[in-house]
Write a protein that holds these residues in place. Structure first.
Motif, PDB file in Angstrom:
ATOM      1  N   GLU A  26      -7.581 -10.800  -9.767  1.00  0.00           N
ATOM      2  CA  GLU A  26      -7.651 -12.213 -10.145  1.00  0.00           C
ATOM      3  C   GLU A  26      -6.328 -12.550 -10.844  1.00  0.00           C
ATOM      4  OE1 GLU A  26      -9.587 -15.651  -9.876  1.00  0.00           O
ATOM      5  OE2 GLU A  26     -10.622 -13.795  -9.362  1.00  0.00           O
ATOM      6  N   LEU A  27      -5.561 -13.480 -10.257  1.00  0.00           N
ATOM      7  CA  LEU A  27      -4.278 -13.867 -10.842  1.00  0.00           C
ATOM      8  C   LEU A  27      -4.364 -15.278 -11.386  1.00  0.00           C
ATOM      9  CD1 LEU A  27      -1.831 -12.582  -8.039  1.00  0.00           C
ATOM     10  CD2 LEU A  27      -2.843 -11.293  -9.930  1.00  0.00           C
ATOM     11  N   ARG A  28      -3.478 -15.556 -12.319  1.00  0.00           N
ATOM     12  CA  ARG A  28      -3.378 -16.921 -12.856  1.00  0.00           C
ATOM     13  C   ARG A  28      -1.920 -17.367 -12.786  1.00  0.00           C
ATOM     14  NH1 ARG A  28      -4.674 -17.533 -18.998  1.00  0.00           N
ATOM     15  NH2 ARG A  28      -6.789 -18.176 -18.450  1.00  0.00           N
ATOM     16  N   ILE A  29      -1.719 -18.543 -12.189  1.00  0.00           N
ATOM     17  CA  ILE A  29      -0.371 -19.124 -12.178  1.00  0.00           C
ATOM     18  C   ILE A  29      -0.329 -20.191 -13.251  1.00  0.00           C
ATOM     19  CG2 ILE A  29       1.241 -20.541 -10.852  1.00  0.00           C
ATOM     20  CD1 ILE A  29       0.577 -19.051  -8.454  1.00  0.00           C
ATOM     21  N   ASP A  30       0.641 -20.065 -14.134  1.00  0.00           N
ATOM     22  CA  ASP A  30       0.840 -21.073 -15.174  1.00  0.00           C
ATOM     23  C   ASP A  30       2.047 -21.918 -14.762  1.00  0.00           C
ATOM     24  OD1 ASP A  30       1.593 -22.499 -17.469  1.00  0.00           O
ATOM     25  OD2 ASP A  30       0.612 -21.009 -18.760  1.00  0.00           O
ATOM     26  N   LEU A  31       1.749 -23.141 -14.281  1.00  0.00           N
ATOM     27  CA  LEU A  31       2.821 -23.977 -13.732  1.00  0.00           C
ATOM     28  C   LEU A  31       3.774 -24.459 -14.814  1.00  0.00           C
ATOM     29  CD1 LEU A  31       0.733 -26.097 -11.195  1.00  0.00           C
ATOM     30  CD2 LEU A  31       2.315 -24.246 -10.672  1.00  0.00           C
ATOM     31  N   LYS A  32       3.281 -24.649 -16.027  1.00  0.00           N
ATOM     32  CA  LYS A  32       4.133 -25.145 -17.111  1.00  0.00           C
ATOM     33  C   LYS A  32       5.107 -24.059 -17.548  1.00  0.00           C
ATOM     34  CE  LYS A  32       3.638 -27.641 -21.377  1.00  0.00           C
ATOM     35  NZ  LYS A  32       2.980 -27.117 -22.559  1.00  0.00           N
ATOM     36  N   GLU A  33       4.571 -22.849 -17.750  1.00  0.00           N
ATOM     37  CA  GLU A  33       5.428 -21.732 -18.201  1.00  0.00           C
ATOM     38  C   GLU A  33       6.196 -21.089 -17.043  1.00  0.00           C
ATOM     39  OE1 GLU A  33       5.781 -20.877 -21.342  1.00  0.00           O
ATOM     40  OE2 GLU A  33       4.254 -22.245 -22.104  1.00  0.00           O
ATOM     41  N   ARG A  34       5.744 -21.377 -15.822  1.00  0.00           N
ATOM     42  CA  ARG A  34       6.324 -20.761 -14.612  1.00  0.00           C
ATOM     43  C   ARG A  34       6.177 -19.240 -14.658  1.00  0.00           C
ATOM     44  NH1 ARG A  34      11.185 -24.656 -12.421  1.00  0.00           N
ATOM     45  NH2 ARG A  34       9.921 -26.535 -12.548  1.00  0.00           N
ATOM     46  N   LEU A  35       4.955 -18.823 -14.928  1.00  0.00           N
ATOM     47  CA  LEU A  35       4.674 -17.391 -15.046  1.00  0.00           C
ATOM     48  C   LEU A  35       3.396 -17.050 -14.275  1.00  0.00           C
ATOM     49  CD1 LEU A  35       5.283 -16.857 -18.878  1.00  0.00           C
ATOM     50  CD2 LEU A  35       6.836 -16.260 -17.006  1.00  0.00           C
ATOM     51  N   LEU A  36       3.295 -15.766 -13.935  1.00  0.00           N
ATOM     52  CA  LEU A  36       2.106 -15.266 -13.249  1.00  0.00           C
ATOM     53  C   LEU A  36       1.439 -14.214 -14.135  1.00  0.00           C
ATOM     54  CD1 LEU A  36       0.563 -15.263 -10.460  1.00  0.00           C
ATOM     55  CD2 LEU A  36       2.045 -13.363  -9.793  1.00  0.00           C
ATOM     56  N   PHE A  37       0.117 -14.246 -14.170  1.00  0.00           N
ATOM     57  CA  PHE A  37      -0.644 -13.296 -14.992  1.00  0.00           C
ATOM     58  C   PHE A  37      -1.707 -12.610 -14.141  1.00  0.00           C
ATOM     59  CE2 PHE A  37       1.018 -16.529 -17.752  1.00  0.00           C
ATOM     60  CZ  PHE A  37       1.443 -15.835 -18.876  1.00  0.00           C
ATOM     61  N   ARG A  38      -2.136 -11.457 -14.626  1.00  0.00           N
ATOM     62  CA  ARG A  38      -3.208 -10.693 -13.966  1.00  0.00           C
ATOM     63  C   ARG A  38      -4.349 -10.532 -14.960  1.00  0.00           C
ATOM     64  NH1 ARG A  38      -0.243  -6.343 -12.680  1.00  0.00           N
ATOM     65  NH2 ARG A  38      -0.239  -6.779 -10.452  1.00  0.00           N
ATOM     66  N   SER A  71       9.283  -0.001  -5.013  1.00  0.00           N
ATOM     67  CA  SER A  71       8.377  -1.119  -4.800  1.00  0.00           C
ATOM     68  C   SER A  71       9.001  -2.046  -3.761  1.00  0.00           C
ATOM     69  CB  SER A  71       8.112  -1.854  -6.107  1.00  0.00           C
ATOM     70  OG  SER A  71       9.222  -2.615  -6.431  1.00  0.00           O
ATOM     71  N   PRO A  72       8.181  -2.812  -3.019  1.00  0.00           N
ATOM     72  CA  PRO A  72       8.712  -3.525  -1.857  1.00  0.00           C
ATOM     73  C   PRO A  72       9.452  -4.816  -2.199  1.00  0.00           C
ATOM     74  CG  PRO A  72       6.378  -3.937  -2.055  1.00  0.00           C
ATOM     75  CD  PRO A  72       6.736  -3.025  -3.189  1.00  0.00           C
ATOM     76  N   GLY A  73       9.778  -5.057  -3.449  1.00  0.00           N
ATOM     77  CA  GLY A  73      10.400  -6.321  -3.839  1.00  0.00           C
ATOM     78  C   GLY A  73      11.867  -6.442  -3.485  1.00  0.00           C
ATOM     79  N   LYS A  74      12.204  -6.141  -2.236  1.00  0.00           N
ATOM     80  CA  LYS A  74      13.596  -6.249  -1.807  1.00  0.00           C
ATOM     81  C   LYS A  74      13.665  -6.959  -0.465  1.00  0.00           C
ATOM     82  CE  LYS A  74      15.410  -2.160  -4.110  1.00  0.00           C
ATOM     83  NZ  LYS A  74      14.349  -1.201  -4.302  1.00  0.00           N
ATOM     84  N   SER A  75      14.763  -7.665  -0.244  1.00  0.00           N
ATOM     85  CA  SER A  75      14.982  -8.305   1.052  1.00  0.00           C
ATOM     86  C   SER A  75      15.320  -7.218   2.074  1.00  0.00           C
ATOM     87  CB  SER A  75      16.130  -9.294   0.942  1.00  0.00           C
ATOM     88  OG  SER A  75      17.335  -8.558   0.796  1.00  0.00           O
ATOM     89  N   PRO A  76      15.301  -7.554   3.394  1.00  0.00           N
ATOM     90  CA  PRO A  76      15.686  -6.542   4.392  1.00  0.00           C
ATOM     91  C   PRO A  76      17.077  -5.986   4.135  1.00  0.00           C
ATOM     92  CG  PRO A  76      14.727  -8.436   5.468  1.00  0.00           C
ATOM     93  CD  PRO A  76      14.870  -8.799   4.015  1.00  0.00           C
ATOM     94  N   ASP A  80       6.742  -9.178 -11.591  1.00  0.00           N
ATOM     95  CA  ASP A  80       7.001  -8.714 -10.230  1.00  0.00           C
ATOM     96  C   ASP A  80       7.411  -9.929  -9.400  1.00  0.00           C
ATOM     97  OD1 ASP A  80       6.893  -7.934  -7.604  1.00  0.00           O
ATOM     98  OD2 ASP A  80       4.942  -6.972  -7.718  1.00  0.00           O
ATOM     99  N   PRO A  81       8.747 -10.170  -9.275  1.00  0.00           N
ATOM    100  CA  PRO A  81       9.197 -11.374  -8.584  1.00  0.00           C
ATOM    101  C   PRO A  81       8.686 -11.477  -7.147  1.00  0.00           C
ATOM    102  CG  PRO A  81      11.062 -10.149  -9.513  1.00  0.00           C
ATOM    103  CD  PRO A  81       9.836  -9.324  -9.737  1.00  0.00           C
ATOM    104  N   PRO A 112      17.390  -7.331  -4.450  1.00  0.00           N
ATOM    105  CA  PRO A 112      16.149  -7.644  -5.176  1.00  0.00           C
ATOM    106  C   PRO A 112      15.717  -9.084  -4.891  1.00  0.00           C
ATOM    107  CG  PRO A 112      17.845  -6.780  -6.649  1.00  0.00           C
ATOM    108  CD  PRO A 112      18.497  -6.995  -5.325  1.00  0.00           C
ATOM    109  N   VAL A 113      14.421  -9.273  -4.744  1.00  0.00           N
ATOM    110  CA  VAL A 113      13.888 -10.614  -4.449  1.00  0.00           C
ATOM    111  C   VAL A 113      14.072 -11.528  -5.653  1.00  0.00           C
ATOM    112  CG1 VAL A 113      11.685 -11.822  -4.200  1.00  0.00           C
ATOM    113  CG2 VAL A 113      12.228  -9.923  -2.693  1.00  0.00           C
ATOM    114  N   GLN A 114      14.481 -12.760  -5.401  1.00  0.00           N
ATOM    115  CA  GLN A 114      14.600 -13.778  -6.457  1.00  0.00           C
ATOM    116  C   GLN A 114      13.590 -14.884  -6.160  1.00  0.00           C
ATOM    117  OE1 GLN A 114      17.125 -13.681  -8.773  1.00  0.00           O
ATOM    118  NE2 GLN A 114      18.534 -12.160  -7.910  1.00  0.00           N
ATOM    119  N   VAL A 115      13.062 -15.486  -7.209  1.00  0.00           N
ATOM    120  CA  VAL A 115      12.144 -16.616  -7.017  1.00  0.00           C
ATOM    121  C   VAL A 115      12.940 -17.901  -7.214  1.00  0.00           C
ATOM    122  CG1 VAL A 115      10.020 -17.715  -7.786  1.00  0.00           C
ATOM    123  CG2 VAL A 115      10.257 -15.218  -7.940  1.00  0.00           C
TER     124      VAL A 115
END
Ligand code: SF4
Ligand code: SF4
Length: 306
Positions: free
Chosen positions: A146-158, A96-101, A169-170, A105-108
């Motif tokens: 359709e994604l949902r960002i939960d700012l309080k929990e700091r999570l992403l949902f589908r 999966s493409p979640g890596k820097s050049p 998936d960071p 691994p990508v970090q948030v």
């Protein structure tokens, strides 16, 4: 076509050369239809892999099906060992493409969440063209999802039917945050530009060059496959090149994929173009990341998870 849906290459099998066994062909082929009929007649039932690939219009399981390796492979007597199937599973996840050049691994960064939670949510949603669903919750379309960002929990949902699945998936989380933090409510310029016309063109060199080779390998001789994948991601067909689509990873960011098919004389070509406003919305590294993410989605989409 002597390669079977399961990936066995009959052209190098002595049974095929001797005429003892016919090829199964891709799941979409006439050969597959004939083989399934012959297996039913002679064995009482078809190979479950071939029957499934045929029913789901999957040409090659390893290349085209999001479910590979499925139970038909895991539980069947052939063609692959459990060791091979486990290796495929592991390496597919690693690809999966979640890596820097540099391959890290990508970090948030937590600061991105900090800044986002301090912003006025109404302004943020207006700038990004996204929906303020309820306190601390933002709905953001990504391609056809359709994604949902939960700012309080700091999570992403589908969105998955009536419920929401957490996304682990960071890379996708990072791209959503970078979009929300950088985007502005400005109209599209309307002119398509390539990487070389960006002010930051120098960035897209060496390890930051756009990774077009996998798309050319997969679709360079298969424009119908390219069209299926682009349409599955909600792409709009454009009257350009041999096949071209506008994809919308985020509401204010279109990406244009233009493909020219290869033949015996010419290699296939691919151009990824942007709206001329892109650099006012995203920094160069985010443009690079977003193209990688969308290109990866094109590679793994097109055939439904069956
Ligand atoms: S496993 Fe099924 S699809 Fe593959 S070669 Fe054998 S019969 Fe054909
Ligand atoms: S689910 Fe996919 S990988 Fe499995 S047999 Fe069917 S088409 Fe092939």
């Amino acid at each position: 076509m002597p390669t079977a849906a399961c990936g066995i290459d009959c052209s190098v099998c002595r049974l095929f050369i001797l005429g003892v066994c016919s090829t199964c062909g891709p799941g979409t082929s006439r050969e597959a239809e004939l083989k399934v009929a012959a297996q039913k007649r002679l064995l009482g039932a078809p190979c479950s892999i071939l029957a499934c690939a045929r029913m789901n219009r999957v040409a090659y399981c390893l290349r085209d099906c999001a479910s590979f390796p499925c139970d038909h492979f895991a539980l069947g007597p052939y063609p692959f060992s459990q060791g091979f199937l486990s290796m495929q599973k592991r390496r597919r996840a690693e690809a999966s493409p979640g890596k820097s050049p540099a391959g890290e691994p990508v970090q948030v960064p937590e600061q991105y969440w900090d800044v986002l939670t301090r912003m006025k949510i109404q302004d943020l949603c207006c700038n990004a063209g996204v929906h303020h669903e309820s306190p601390g919750k933002i709905r953001i379309p990504f391609l056809k999802e359709e994604l949902r960002i939960d700012l309080k929990e700091r999570l992403l949902f589908r969105k998955a039917g009536a419920s929401w699945d957490r996304i682990q998936d960071p890379f996708l989380v990072l791209m959503c945050l970078v979009y929300l933090l950088g985007v502005k409510d400005i109209p599209l310029g309307g002119r398509m530009i390539g990487v070389n016309e960006l002010k930051t063109a120098h960035f897209f060199q060496g390890p930051h060059a756009l990774r077009n080779e996998p798309l050319l390998r997969r679709f360079g001789q298969d424009l119908d496959g390219f069209r299926r994948s682009a349409q599955a991601l909600g792409g709009e067909a454009l009257d350009l090149a041999d096949a071209a689509y506008a994809l919308h990873p985020f509401p204010r960011i279109p990406l244009y994929y233009l493909m020219w098919e290869g033949d015996e004389e010419f290699s296939p070509r691919l151009s990824v173009l942007f709206d001329e406003t892109i650099e006012t919305l995203l920094p160069a590294d985010a443009i690079w990341g977003l193209v990688n993410l969308v290109s990866y989605r094109l590679l793994i989409s097109g055939n439904p998870t069956v």
